[in-house]
Design a protein around this motif. Structure first.
Motif, PDB file in Angstrom:
ATOM      1  N   ARG A   1       5.938  10.890  -5.614  1.00 22.27           N
ATOM      2  CA  ARG A   1       6.095   9.620  -4.653  1.00 22.27           C
ATOM      3  C   ARG A   1       4.820   8.016  -4.997  1.00 22.27           C
ATOM      4  NH1 ARG A   1       8.895  11.037  -0.009  1.00 22.27           N
ATOM      5  NH2 ARG A   1      10.180  12.488  -0.959  1.00 22.27           N
ATOM      6  N   GLY A   2       3.544   8.880  -5.542  1.00 21.76           N
ATOM      7  CA  GLY A   2       2.417   7.807  -5.241  1.00 21.76           C
ATOM      8  C   GLY A   2       1.938   7.345  -3.411  1.00 21.76           C
ATOM      9  N   GLU A   3       2.580   9.098  -3.187  1.00 22.39           N
ATOM     10  CA  GLU A   3       2.078   8.851  -1.922  1.00 22.39           C
ATOM     11  C   GLU A   3       0.296   9.019  -1.792  1.00 22.39           C
ATOM     12  OE1 GLU A   3       3.876  10.564   1.113  1.00 22.39           O
ATOM     13  OE2 GLU A   3       6.065   9.757   0.681  1.00 22.39           O
ATOM     14  N   GLN A   4      -0.439   8.393  -0.417  1.00 24.66           N
ATOM     15  CA  GLN A   4      -1.880   8.564  -0.291  1.00 24.66           C
ATOM     16  C   GLN A   4      -2.142   9.879  -0.009  1.00 24.66           C
ATOM     17  OE1 GLN A   4      -5.061   6.945  -1.396  1.00 24.66           O
ATOM     18  NE2 GLN A   4      -5.973   9.298  -0.762  1.00 24.66           N
ATOM     19  N   ILE A   5      -2.790  10.547   0.089  1.00 25.29           N
ATOM     20  CA  ILE A   5      -2.969  12.447   0.868  1.00 25.29           C
ATOM     21  C   ILE A   5      -4.075  12.802   1.260  1.00 25.29           C
ATOM     22  CG2 ILE A   5      -1.630  14.104   0.610  1.00 25.29           C
ATOM     23  CD1 ILE A   5       0.056  14.102  -1.882  1.00 25.29           C
ATOM     24  N   TYR A   6      -4.439  13.010   2.415  1.00 24.16           N
ATOM     25  CA  TYR A   6      -5.855  13.961   3.601  1.00 24.16           C
ATOM     26  C   TYR A   6      -4.219  15.508   3.720  1.00 24.16           C
ATOM     27  CZ  TYR A   6      -6.381   8.847   2.944  1.00 24.16           C
ATOM     28  OH  TYR A   6      -6.589   7.421   2.931  1.00 24.16           O
ATOM     29  N   LEU A   7      -5.535  15.987   3.195  1.00 22.68           N
ATOM     30  CA  LEU A   7      -5.414  17.047   3.095  1.00 22.68           C
ATOM     31  C   LEU A   7      -6.409  18.545   3.733  1.00 22.68           C
ATOM     32  CD1 LEU A   7      -3.574  20.148   2.393  1.00 22.68           C
ATOM     33  CD2 LEU A   7      -4.544  20.206   0.229  1.00 22.68           C
TER      34      LEU A   7
ATOM     35  N   SER B   1       0.970  -1.159  -0.543  1.00 23.20           N
ATOM     36  CA  SER B   1      -0.075  -0.307  -0.442  1.00 23.20           C
ATOM     37  C   SER B   1       1.245   1.345  -0.282  1.00 23.20           C
ATOM     38  CB  SER B   1      -0.834   0.317   1.279  1.00 23.20           C
ATOM     39  OG  SER B   1      -1.944  -1.145   1.141  1.00 23.20           O
ATOM     40  N   PRO B   2       0.537   2.201  -0.346  1.00 26.39           N
ATOM     41  CA  PRO B   2       1.116   3.668  -0.581  1.00 26.39           C
ATOM     42  C   PRO B   2       1.215   4.478   0.553  1.00 26.39           C
ATOM     43  CG  PRO B   2      -1.033   3.856  -1.407  1.00 26.39           C
ATOM     44  CD  PRO B   2      -0.637   2.331  -1.288  1.00 26.39           C
ATOM     45  N   LYS B   3       2.119   4.686   1.105  1.00 25.34           N
ATOM     46  CA  LYS B   3       2.471   5.335   1.931  1.00 25.34           C
ATOM     47  C   LYS B   3       1.249   6.932   2.441  1.00 25.34           C
ATOM     48  CE  LYS B   3       5.760   8.010   4.893  1.00 25.34           C
ATOM     49  NZ  LYS B   3       7.142   8.564   5.092  1.00 25.34           N
ATOM     50  N   GLN B   4       0.511   6.888   3.765  1.00 23.13           N
ATOM     51  CA  GLN B   4      -0.522   7.056   3.277  1.00 23.13           C
ATOM     52  C   GLN B   4       0.068   9.357   3.963  1.00 23.13           C
ATOM     53  OE1 GLN B   4      -2.414   4.798   5.847  1.00 23.13           O
ATOM     54  NE2 GLN B   4      -4.477   5.038   3.526  1.00 23.13           N
TER      55      GLN B   4
ATOM     56  N   LEU C   1      -7.469  23.919  -4.944  1.00 22.10           N
ATOM     57  CA  LEU C   1      -7.151  22.778  -4.394  1.00 22.10           C
ATOM     58  C   LEU C   1      -7.542  21.860  -5.207  1.00 22.10           C
ATOM     59  CD1 LEU C   1      -5.289  23.885  -1.173  1.00 22.10           C
ATOM     60  CD2 LEU C   1      -4.278  22.777  -3.319  1.00 22.10           C
ATOM     61  N   HIS C   2      -8.882  21.698  -4.723  1.00 20.27           N
ATOM     62  CA  HIS C   2     -10.471  21.136  -5.641  1.00 20.27           C
ATOM     63  C   HIS C   2      -9.915  20.579  -7.161  1.00 20.27           C
ATOM     64  CE1 HIS C   2     -13.980  19.399  -6.966  1.00 20.27           C
ATOM     65  NE2 HIS C   2     -13.895  19.520  -5.705  1.00 20.27           N
ATOM     66  N   ALA C   3      -9.477  21.539  -7.629  1.00 19.40           N
ATOM     67  CA  ALA C   3      -9.440  20.141  -8.868  1.00 19.40           C
ATOM     68  C   ALA C   3      -7.855  19.120  -8.970  1.00 19.40           C
ATOM     69  CB  ALA C   3      -8.008  22.354  -9.759  1.00 19.40           C
ATOM     70  N   LEU C   4      -6.946  19.317  -8.291  1.00 24.07           N
ATOM     71  CA  LEU C   4      -5.751  17.921  -8.202  1.00 24.07           C
ATOM     72  C   LEU C   4      -6.926  17.333  -7.064  1.00 24.07           C
ATOM     73  CD1 LEU C   4      -3.088  20.481  -6.514  1.00 24.07           C
ATOM     74  CD2 LEU C   4      -3.192  20.307  -8.902  1.00 24.07           C
ATOM     75  N   ALA C   5      -8.137  17.670  -6.315  1.00 23.20           N
ATOM     76  CA  ALA C   5      -8.214  16.409  -5.415  1.00 23.20           C
ATOM     77  C   ALA C   5      -8.639  14.921  -6.547  1.00 23.20           C
ATOM     78  CB  ALA C   5      -9.666  16.892  -4.873  1.00 23.20           C
ATOM     79  N   GLY C   6      -8.563  13.973  -5.595  1.00 21.55           N
ATOM     80  CA  GLY C   6      -8.645  12.237  -6.683  1.00 21.55           C
ATOM     81  C   GLY C   6      -8.778  11.528  -5.615  1.00 21.55           C
ATOM     82  N   PRO C   7      -8.492  10.819  -6.202  1.00 18.95           N
ATOM     83  CA  PRO C   7      -8.528   9.168  -5.534  1.00 18.95           C
ATOM     84  C   PRO C   7      -6.590   9.234  -4.516  1.00 18.95           C
ATOM     85  CG  PRO C   7      -8.975   8.721  -7.476  1.00 18.95           C
ATOM     86  CD  PRO C   7      -8.293   9.477  -7.503  1.00 18.95           C
ATOM     87  N   GLN C   8      -6.132   9.480  -4.773  1.00 14.50           N
ATOM     88  CA  GLN C   8      -4.655   9.760  -4.650  1.00 14.50           C
ATOM     89  C   GLN C   8      -4.317  10.612  -3.487  1.00 14.50           C
ATOM     90  OE1 GLN C   8      -1.430  10.354  -7.366  1.00 14.50           O
ATOM     91  NE2 GLN C   8      -0.010  10.565  -5.709  1.00 14.50           N
TER      92      GLN C   8
END
Length: 104
Positions: free
Chosen positions: A36-42, A6-9, A55-62
């Protein structure tokens, strides 16, 4: 618990808007970690809440985007219907559920 594959969170806490020198540092870290493929919670609060729409334009599964409901209310900003808003309980869950926290 994430499996080894799993990707780093990562939890990013944004407290500044684009007028701050730290905002460019934030964007650099955000892009590096996404690459790097990390899962990001902003989570955006304080003046960072002003950047929700950009920033909403960047939001998605990652990249999952969250906003502080109180900060939006205090600044008389409309809530973006595509963003999850919450308070300290939400922030605490994000922090405890990720491997790393970086604040700007």
């Amino acid at each position: 618990m994430p499996s080894p594959s799993s990707p780093k969170q990562l939890c990013l806490l944004l407290t500044v808007d684009r007028r701050s020198e730290q905002f460019s540092q934030f964007l650099q870290v955000l892009e590096e970690r996404r690459a790097r493929g990390e899962q990001i919670y902003l989570y955006c609060l304080d003046d960072g809440i002003r950047e929700i729409d950009s920033l909403h334009a960047l939001a998605g599964p990652q990249l999952r985007l969250f906003g502080c409901a109180y900060a939006a209310m205090r600044r008389s900003l409309p809530r973006n219907p595509d963003v999850t808003y919450g308070g300290l309980g939400l922030l605490a869950d994000l922090i405890s559920g990720t491997a790393e926290l970086l604040a700007f």
